[in-house]
Motif scaffolding. Structure first.
Motif, short mmCIF file in Angstrom:
data_model
loop_
_atom_site.label_atom_id
_atom_site.label_comp_id
_atom_site.label_asym_id
_atom_site.label_seq_id
_atom_site.Cartn_x
_atom_site.Cartn_y
_atom_site.Cartn_z
N MET A 1 7.77 -3.51 -8.16
CA MET A 1 8.35 -2.64 -7.13
C MET A 1 8.93 -1.35 -7.71
O MET A 1 8.95 -0.31 -7.06
CB MET A 1 9.42 -3.40 -6.36
CG MET A 1 8.90 -4.58 -5.59
SD MET A 1 7.67 -4.07 -4.36
CE MET A 1 6.64 -5.52 -4.29
N THR A 2 9.41 -1.42 -8.94
CA THR A 2 9.97 -0.21 -9.57
C THR A 2 8.89 0.86 -9.75
O THR A 2 9.11 2.05 -9.46
CB THR A 2 10.60 -0.56 -10.93
OG1 THR A 2 11.63 -1.53 -10.74
CG2 THR A 2 11.19 0.68 -11.60
N ALA A 3 7.71 0.42 -10.20
CA ALA A 3 6.60 1.38 -10.38
C ALA A 3 6.16 1.94 -9.03
O ALA A 3 5.87 3.15 -8.92
CB ALA A 3 5.44 0.69 -11.08
N MET B 1 12.47 -4.45 -1.45
CA MET B 1 13.48 -4.51 -2.51
C MET B 1 14.73 -5.26 -2.05
O MET B 1 15.54 -5.67 -2.88
CB MET B 1 13.85 -3.09 -2.93
CG MET B 1 12.70 -2.30 -3.51
SD MET B 1 12.14 -2.95 -5.08
CE MET B 1 12.83 -1.79 -6.24
N SER B 2 14.87 -5.43 -0.74
CA SER B 2 16.02 -6.14 -0.17
C SER B 2 15.67 -7.56 0.22
O SER B 2 16.41 -8.21 0.98
CB SER B 2 16.57 -5.37 1.04
OG SER B 2 16.89 -4.04 0.71
N ASP B 3 14.49 -8.04 -0.24
CA ASP B 3 14.02 -9.40 0.03
C ASP B 3 13.86 -9.65 1.53
O ASP B 3 14.27 -10.69 2.06
CB ASP B 3 14.98 -10.43 -0.58
CG ASP B 3 14.32 -11.81 -0.69
OD1 ASP B 3 13.08 -11.87 -0.73
OD2 ASP B 3 15.05 -12.82 -0.71
N MET B 4 13.22 -8.69 2.22
CA MET B 4 12.94 -8.81 3.65
C MET B 4 11.45 -8.52 3.86
O MET B 4 11.07 -7.49 4.43
CB MET B 4 13.82 -7.86 4.45
CG MET B 4 15.32 -8.10 4.28
SD MET B 4 16.34 -6.79 5.01
CE MET B 4 16.11 -7.10 6.76
N PRO B 5 10.56 -9.42 3.38
CA PRO B 5 9.12 -9.12 3.37
C PRO B 5 8.49 -8.99 4.75
O PRO B 5 7.55 -8.20 4.91
CB PRO B 5 8.53 -10.30 2.59
CG PRO B 5 9.52 -11.40 2.72
CD PRO B 5 10.86 -10.73 2.77
N GLN B 6 8.95 -9.76 5.75
CA GLN B 6 8.34 -9.64 7.08
C GLN B 6 8.61 -8.28 7.69
O GLN B 6 7.72 -7.65 8.27
CB GLN B 6 8.86 -10.74 8.01
CG GLN B 6 8.17 -10.76 9.38
CD GLN B 6 6.67 -10.94 9.28
OE1 GLN B 6 6.18 -11.91 8.68
NE2 GLN B 6 5.89 -10.02 9.85
#
Length: 496
Positions: free
Chosen positions: A356-358, A437-442
């Motif tokens: 995710m950083t890239a 990045m906030s762990d909210m994939p849906q």
């Protein structure tokens, strides 16, 4: 004493071609019967179809006749990454919603690898939509009449004829012998460049089933008398397709039959095919086309007879069997192998390894350059106080995004989006990554899909969908989205 008539005359044909199909041929015809990997037919909501086609975007139109055609076909993609083709009928078609649903459900029960299978339909208000598998490699008409790279090889033309006959035989065996307006635009090529018969022609073209939209010069003679399509009419149209395959042109049957009667077969044969087949093979195909084009419907062969006649043309010798049967269609057609590994760009690699950083660095670097015209529209409306506040929300979101304060970025971008005055695929993409990045994939997946609705060919939207799907544990769908992102990116930067 045998019959001494010419091979091109009709007196011997009925007994020869209407015999029962041998058992070994029947078994060959039944291979790859039911397409068990496909979902059952279902009804879709208009909102689902609108989302899948990016709001019926002009960029998604795949009809040969473009946006002004009475019934337009769009490409689209469902949430599960399945690619679809959507036929949207004009508002005067199918006034009876129950008739439309019944007809669609009936066609939707068919499942066969020689067909473009109907996955579902939509019937809401005045909308009448059919949802089918998406075939990415264009129509027979394009490959036969408007080819750019290479003319279609003889082996592939024979394969088209056989697969089409097998598709018609399957439909007939399932009680769907009528096919409306069979022509070179109704045959399309799948991911592996195998020919398939479109399911759309199995639906009536009009409220009374009388429609036959081809030029009158190509219309079955009985249709001109009765105005109705019969199973024998479909065979007549199959004969015109055999002429197309042989000549590489759309020749009126009457003219072709005149050439055949005058034994002027050379004038009928595509010059691009020189040296690719024997005279006997060419004669046999002409002979079969002539049978299909008989004036009296009862004198035409049935689909099973067509299959029986076409199989020997493709397997006469061991050498021919190696040439035609074992060579994949994508090789004969000269199209890329979908199974081959597609090299990933740095962005694609970042998605694959969940870096995710890239992805953040790349998205930050490109800024808003992929927002087509959005910046101009925003500056034009800056004079209103409300718009100034909206722009300030976006700017604050950009600052928070740059400094990786993703919670603040989500809040600010949400304020910008909720005003609803302007749309920006980049804002949705940035909020999507912030959700990831906030762990909210849906939530991330929803925003990535919305970015693609706004900008259907933007590769970043597909890549972000892949990242969200990987996070959700939906591996197969993630790989499909990754592949699509890579394809879109390669089209955008072909020389990179």
């Amino acid at each position: 004493m045998g019959c001494e008539c010419s091979k091109l005359s009709s007196c011997c044909w009925n007994s020869e071609y209407n015999e029962a199909v041998p058992q070994d041929h029947r078994e060959e015809n039944e291979e790859k019967g039911e397409a068990d990997d496909l979902p059952a037919f279902r009804e879709y909501s208009i909102d689902t179809i609108r989302m899948a086609t990016s709001g019926f975007a002009v960029e998604n139109i795949v009809s040969e006749h473009g946006e002004k055609a009475p019934n337009v076909v769009y490409k689209g993609k469902l949430d599960n990454q399945r690619k679809i083709a959507v036929k949207r009928f004009n508002r005067s078609a199918w006034p009876d919603s129950r008739q439309f649903l019944d007809e669609a459900r009936s066609v939707g029960q068919l499942r066969n690898h020689k067909l473009v299978n109907l996955l579902g339909c939509c019937c809401e208000g005045e909308e009448r939509l059919l949802v089918a598998e998406f075939m990415p490699n264009d129509t027979l008409a394009k490959h036969l009449f408007h080819w750019e790279a290479q003319p279609m090889k003889w082996a592939m033309r024979l394969r088209v004829a056989l697969y089409l006959a097998q598709a018609l035989e399957y439909c007939t065996s399932k009680g769907r012998a009528l096919y409306h307006d069979l022509n070179a635009y109704r045959i399309v090529f799948d991911d592996e460049a195998n020919p398939r018969l479109s399911c759309f022609g199995l639906m009536k073209n009009s409220r009374d089933g009388k429609s036959y939209s081809t030029n009158l010069a190509f219309t079955p003679p009985e249709y001109l008398r009765t105005g109705r399509v019969t199973p024998e009419s479909v065979i007549y149209s199959f004969g015109t397709l055999l002429l197309d395959l042989l000549s590489g042109k759309h020749i009126p049957p009457s003219h072709a039959l005149d050439l055949i009667r005058d034994r002027n077969i050379q004038m009928l044969t595509d010059s691009c095919l020189e040296g690719q087949f024997t005279n006997d093979d060419g004669t046999e195909l002409v002979r079969l086309a002539s049978r299909c084009l008989q004036f009296e419907p009862r004198e035409r062969p049935n689909p099973k007879s067509l299959v029986t006649a076409l199989i020997p043309l493709q397997k006469e010798t061991e050498e021919l069997r190696a040439l035609i049967v074992q060579v994949p269609s994508h090789v004969l057609m000269g199209v890329p192998d979908v199974a081959a590994a597609v090299p990933l760009s740095p962005l694609g690699e970042a998605c694959l390894r969940n870096d995710m950083t890239a992805i953040h660095e790349i998205l930050e670097k490109i800024g808003y350059k992929d927002d087509e015209g959005a910046a101009t529209e925003l500056s034009f409306q800056m004079w209103t106080n409300q718009m100034q506040d909206t722009l300030n929300s976006k700017k604050k979101g950009d600052v928070a995004f740059r400094h990786k304060d993703f919670k603040a970025a989500i809040e600010c971008y949400t304020q910008f989006i909720e005003v609803g005055t302007m749309v920006s695929p980049t804002v949705y993409a940035r909020r999507s990554l912030s959700y990831l990045m906030s762990d909210m994939p849906q939530e991330a997946l929803n925003d990535a899909i919305q970015a693609q609705v706004i900008s259907p060919v933007w590769h970043f939207a597909s890549y972000l969908q892949a990242g969200a799907l990987f996070a959700l544990g939906r591996e197969a769908e993630a790989q499909a989205a990754l592949k699509e992102g890579s394809a879109l990116e390669s089209k955008k930067t072909p020389n990179s």
